[in-house]
Write an enzyme that holds these catalytic residues in place. Structure first.
Site, mmCIF file in Angstrom:
data_model
loop_
_atom_site.group_PDB
_atom_site.id
_atom_site.type_symbol
_atom_site.label_atom_id
_atom_site.label_comp_id
_atom_site.label_asym_id
_atom_site.label_seq_id
_atom_site.Cartn_x
_atom_site.Cartn_y
_atom_site.Cartn_z
ATOM 1 N N ALA A 10 -0.186 -16.242 -6.370
ATOM 2 C CA ALA A 10 -1.215 -16.159 -7.355
ATOM 3 C C ALA A 10 -2.626 -15.928 -6.377
ATOM 4 O O ALA A 10 -3.802 -16.034 -7.166
ATOM 5 C CB ALA A 10 -1.475 -17.385 -8.213
ATOM 6 N N ARG A 15 -8.555 -13.217 2.739
ATOM 7 C CA ARG A 15 -8.511 -12.932 4.151
ATOM 8 C C ARG A 15 -8.151 -11.555 4.462
ATOM 9 O O ARG A 15 -8.466 -11.046 5.471
ATOM 10 C CB ARG A 15 -7.863 -14.004 5.026
ATOM 11 C CG ARG A 15 -8.403 -15.530 5.084
ATOM 12 C CD ARG A 15 -7.372 -16.363 5.512
ATOM 13 N NE ARG A 15 -6.589 -16.793 4.231
ATOM 14 C CZ ARG A 15 -5.599 -17.885 4.514
ATOM 15 N NH1 ARG A 15 -5.588 -18.525 5.839
ATOM 16 N NH2 ARG A 15 -5.177 -18.346 3.769
ATOM 17 N N ASN A 169 4.902 -25.553 9.479
ATOM 18 C CA ASN A 169 5.685 -25.324 8.164
ATOM 19 C C ASN A 169 5.346 -23.795 8.001
ATOM 20 O O ASN A 169 4.385 -23.132 7.792
ATOM 21 C CB ASN A 169 4.762 -26.196 7.199
ATOM 22 C CG ASN A 169 5.087 -25.808 5.728
ATOM 23 O OD1 ASN A 169 6.256 -25.911 5.558
ATOM 24 N ND2 ASN A 169 4.154 -25.890 4.914
ATOM 25 N N LYS A 350 8.231 26.234 -2.007
ATOM 26 C CA LYS A 350 8.194 25.194 -3.257
ATOM 27 C C LYS A 350 8.904 25.650 -4.427
ATOM 28 O O LYS A 350 9.001 27.013 -4.464
ATOM 29 C CB LYS A 350 6.828 25.151 -3.365
ATOM 30 C CG LYS A 350 6.394 24.028 -4.563
ATOM 31 C CD LYS A 350 5.280 24.649 -5.731
ATOM 32 C CE LYS A 350 5.771 25.466 -6.649
ATOM 33 N NZ LYS A 350 4.761 26.002 -7.504
ATOM 34 N N ASN A 385 2.857 34.258 -6.871
ATOM 35 C CA ASN A 385 3.504 33.552 -8.278
ATOM 36 C C ASN A 385 2.586 33.154 -9.042
ATOM 37 O O ASN A 385 2.947 32.659 -10.282
ATOM 38 C CB ASN A 385 4.480 32.332 -7.533
ATOM 39 C CG ASN A 385 3.713 31.355 -7.228
ATOM 40 O OD1 ASN A 385 2.595 31.463 -6.346
ATOM 41 N ND2 ASN A 385 4.345 29.966 -7.137
ATOM 42 N N SER A 404 7.305 42.917 6.479
ATOM 43 C CA SER A 404 6.587 42.003 7.112
ATOM 44 C C SER A 404 5.352 42.460 6.294
ATOM 45 O O SER A 404 4.941 43.429 5.794
ATOM 46 C CB SER A 404 6.090 42.310 8.564
ATOM 47 O OG SER A 404 6.961 41.959 9.212
HETATM 48 C C1 UD1 Z 1 0.408 -22.399 3.466
HETATM 49 C C2 UD1 Z 1 0.694 -23.894 3.692
HETATM 50 C C3 UD1 Z 1 0.780 -24.288 5.318
HETATM 51 C C4 UD1 Z 1 2.033 -23.334 5.830
HETATM 52 C C5 UD1 Z 1 1.589 -21.684 5.791
HETATM 53 C C6 UD1 Z 1 2.528 -20.814 5.878
HETATM 54 C C7 UD1 Z 1 -0.211 -25.199 2.067
HETATM 55 C C8 UD1 Z 1 -1.145 -26.256 1.640
HETATM 56 N N1 UD1 Z 1 -0.058 -24.701 3.043
HETATM 57 O O1 UD1 Z 1 -0.927 -22.123 4.039
HETATM 58 O O2 UD1 Z 1 1.193 -25.523 5.589
HETATM 59 O O3 UD1 Z 1 1.843 -23.378 7.179
HETATM 60 O O4 UD1 Z 1 1.284 -21.587 4.195
HETATM 61 O O5 UD1 Z 1 2.439 -19.554 5.662
HETATM 62 O O6 UD1 Z 1 0.876 -25.029 1.092
HETATM 63 N N2 UD1 Z 1 -0.706 -19.434 -3.829
HETATM 64 C C9 UD1 Z 1 -0.745 -19.443 -5.162
HETATM 65 N N3 UD1 Z 1 -1.641 -20.305 -6.128
HETATM 66 C C10 UD1 Z 1 -2.960 -20.954 -5.043
HETATM 67 C C11 UD1 Z 1 -2.795 -20.963 -3.990
HETATM 68 C C12 UD1 Z 1 -2.006 -20.276 -3.340
HETATM 69 O O7 UD1 Z 1 -0.096 -19.020 -6.094
HETATM 70 O O8 UD1 Z 1 -3.706 -21.921 -6.104
HETATM 71 C C13 UD1 Z 1 -0.091 -18.629 -3.181
HETATM 72 C C14 UD1 Z 1 -0.662 -17.440 -2.256
HETATM 73 O O9 UD1 Z 1 -0.794 -16.300 -3.181
HETATM 74 C C15 UD1 Z 1 0.267 -17.432 -1.175
HETATM 75 C C16 UD1 Z 1 0.839 -18.676 -1.020
HETATM 76 O O10 UD1 Z 1 0.744 -19.540 -2.132
HETATM 77 O O11 UD1 Z 1 1.343 -16.412 -1.433
HETATM 78 C C17 UD1 Z 1 0.333 -19.523 0.327
HETATM 79 O O12 UD1 Z 1 -0.998 -19.701 0.098
HETATM 80 P P1 UD1 Z 1 -2.013 -19.322 1.345
HETATM 81 O O13 UD1 Z 1 -3.572 -19.670 0.791
HETATM 82 O O14 UD1 Z 1 -1.736 -18.419 1.932
HETATM 83 O O15 UD1 Z 1 -1.775 -20.675 2.176
HETATM 84 P P2 UD1 Z 1 -1.826 -20.772 3.756
HETATM 85 O O16 UD1 Z 1 -3.112 -21.137 4.213
HETATM 86 O O17 UD1 Z 1 -0.973 -19.877 4.531
HETATM 87 CA CA CA Z 2 -0.269 -17.785 3.962
#
Ligand code: UD1
Ligand code: CA
Length: 453
Positions: A10, A15, A169, A350, A385, A404
């Site tokens: 979501a 970025r 993580n 084609k 064509n 040709s």
């Molecule tokens: C997150 C982790 C971090 C981990 C990293 C690895 C958390 C707080 N942090 O950080 O520990 O090392 O991923 O990839 O979880 N998303 C939603 N709804 C929201 C926010 C995010 O669905 O409200 C989804 C995003 O679309 C994405 C995923 O969750 O696919 C991760 O969100 P993102 O903002 O990328 O987290 P990171 O900063 O990468």
């Molecule tokens: Ca991420």
């Protein structure tokens, strides 16, 4: 035992600096989300749940029936996102795998390991970690003295000492479903960012004295997460190598895998050689003992065995066996080259069938045409064509010889063994074994010769 996957997709993906939802950006021909859904298939056959928010309509449209989508509105963090699956899954599954949809390189095998670890864990959750020198802004894993996980600390709140931690993580968790829903409600809003972090769920388990286990991964490549387009290109390169490696292990030769671009789903037979700077895309099947490239693009095409395709572009075409093409040939939708066809430089075909052994060596356009076996198409032959409104068909018989620069004005039929003189403009059907000629050049005056010194 029932296992259900929840994909968090979501987030805005700020970025990425993109107008498209992050999870729909393609990697080796398929959206990021596709890769995650595909990997999860090896750990569960239950319909997954995708949490959508930014670009929800587009993501939902892509997902179709392959998953249930739940809208997260507003997007208040990864913990809040996971919570959205509760209404669909509470009481319906034993384990919940939560994974971030921006981690497209995770393999099915890795999810299986995560599930196995959780099945033998007396505590409520296991998570995937990776040990790496480059932290990439990932959360750090803090361990207790007994080796179980104590906390995940996000980089921006980590102390200098915690920042040195090499275990990170990844963003994939396996939960006991019964425990998960209650625990999600206990996550506090992060005071700095105003979000609910899924990572805080670790401390909730720890507070209740429940052990948290981790599967430690050492392949950093597999855990590339995509936050920017730089990461996207790194993931693309890694996935490309994974795909190429698999083909090579199956008997396909590649002179330079780093410049060989094969999308997921392409099939290639053994002893085929792929030369550098070759792109093989979409729904493409290539048989055995072919030499493809260098500098070739093939999309949605079927190639038989023993063909040579040099510096050419093929889209929506079919080649049978021992076809020789290029350099600089172009096949478009509906081009069908039967066995032993030779198509040389600067030809375009084609919606046409070239039967066995047709030769068209140089500079021709063949559209909406059927050419009989062994016919020779002279340099510069054009099937005219299109009359500006409609496309018209051309039929050329077997063993014909097109001189040709012949213009074949369709609709038109030339019988077996028909011949045309160089530069003929053919507007009427030609019976079999008949020669037609165009306007031959005639002398008009004497000219002054220019002699070069
Ligand atoms: C997150 C982790 C971090 C981990 C990293 C690895 C958390 C707080 N942090 O950080 O520990 O090392 O991923 O990839 O979880 N998303 C939603 N709804 C929201 C926010 C995010 O669905 O409200 C989804 C995003 O679309 C994405 C995923 O969750 O696919 C991760 O969100 P993102 O903002 O990328 O987290 P990171 O900063 O990468
Ligand atoms: Ca991420």
């Amino acid at each position: 035992m029932k296992v259900t996957a929840v994909l968090l997709a979501a987030g805005q993906g700020t970025r990425m600096k993109s107008d498209f939802p992050k999870v729909l950006h393609p990697l080796c021909g398929k959206p990021m989300l596709w890769h995650v859904l595909e990997a999860l298939k090896s750990v569960t056959t239950e319909k997954p749940v995708v949490i959508v928010g930014h670009g929800a309509e587009e993501v939902k449209k892509y997902v179709g029936d392959s998953a249930d989508c739940v809208l997260q509105e507003p997007q208040l963090g990864t913990g809040h996102a996971a919570m959205q699956a509760e209404s669909l899954l509470r009481g319906k599954t034993d384990y919940v795998i939560v994974t971030y949809a921006d981690m497209p390189l995770l393999r099915g095998e890795t999810f299986r390991q995560l599930l196995e670890t959780q099945r033998s864990n007396s505590g409520p959750l296991s998570l995937l970690t990776v040990v790496a020198d480059d932290p990439r802004g990932f959360g750090r894993i803090v361990r207790k003295t007994d080796g179980t996980v104590d906390a995940i600390v996000e980089e921006y709140v980590a102390t200098a000492e915690q920042r040195e931690i090499k275990e990170l993580n990844v963003g994939a968790y396996c939960f006991q479903a019964d425990w998960l829903w209650g625990a999600l409600h206990r996550i506090q809003k992060n005071p700095k960012k105003g979000e609910y972090y899924l990572t805080d769920i670790v401390e909730i388990a720890v507070k209740d004295n429940l052990p948290v286990q981790a599967v430690v991964h050492d392949d950093f490549i597999e855990t590339i997460g995509i936050n920017t387009r730089v990461h996207l290109s790194e993931a693309e390169a890694a996935l490309r190598m994974r795909i190429n490696r698999e083909h090579m292990l199956n008997g396909v030769s590649m002179m330079d895998p780093a410049s060989t671009y094969i999308e997921v789903g392409v099939r290639i037979g053994k002893d085929t050689m792929i030369m550098p700077n070759t792109y093989i895309h979409g729904n493409t099947f290539i048989g055995e003992r072919n030499v493809i490239g260098p500098n070739t693009v093939i999309r949605n095409t079927t190639v038989g065995n023993d063909c040579r395709i040099l510096a050419s572009v093929l889209e929506g075409a079919t080649l049978e066996d021992d076809v020789d093409m290029g350099p600089f040939a172009r096949l478009r939708k509906g081009a069908h080259l039967k066995s032993h066809v030779h198509m040389g430089n600067f030809g375009e075909v084609k919606d046409s069938t070239l039967h066995e052994g047709v030769k068209m060596g140089h500079f021709s356009y063949i559209g909406n045409t059927v050419i009989g076996a062994r016919t020779n198409i002279g340099a510069g032959t054009i099937t005219c064509n299109y009359d500006g409104e409609k496309k018209h068909p051309t039929e050329i018989g077997e063993d014909a010889f097109i001189g040709s620069d012949t213009m074949l004005v369709a609709p038109l039929k030339l019988g077996d063994g028909a011949r045309t003189g160089a530069g003929a403009v053919v507007t009427k059907n030609v019976p079999e074994d008949t020669l037609v000629v165009g306007m031959p050049a005639r002398a008009i005056r004497k000219v002054q010769r220019k002699t070069k010194k």
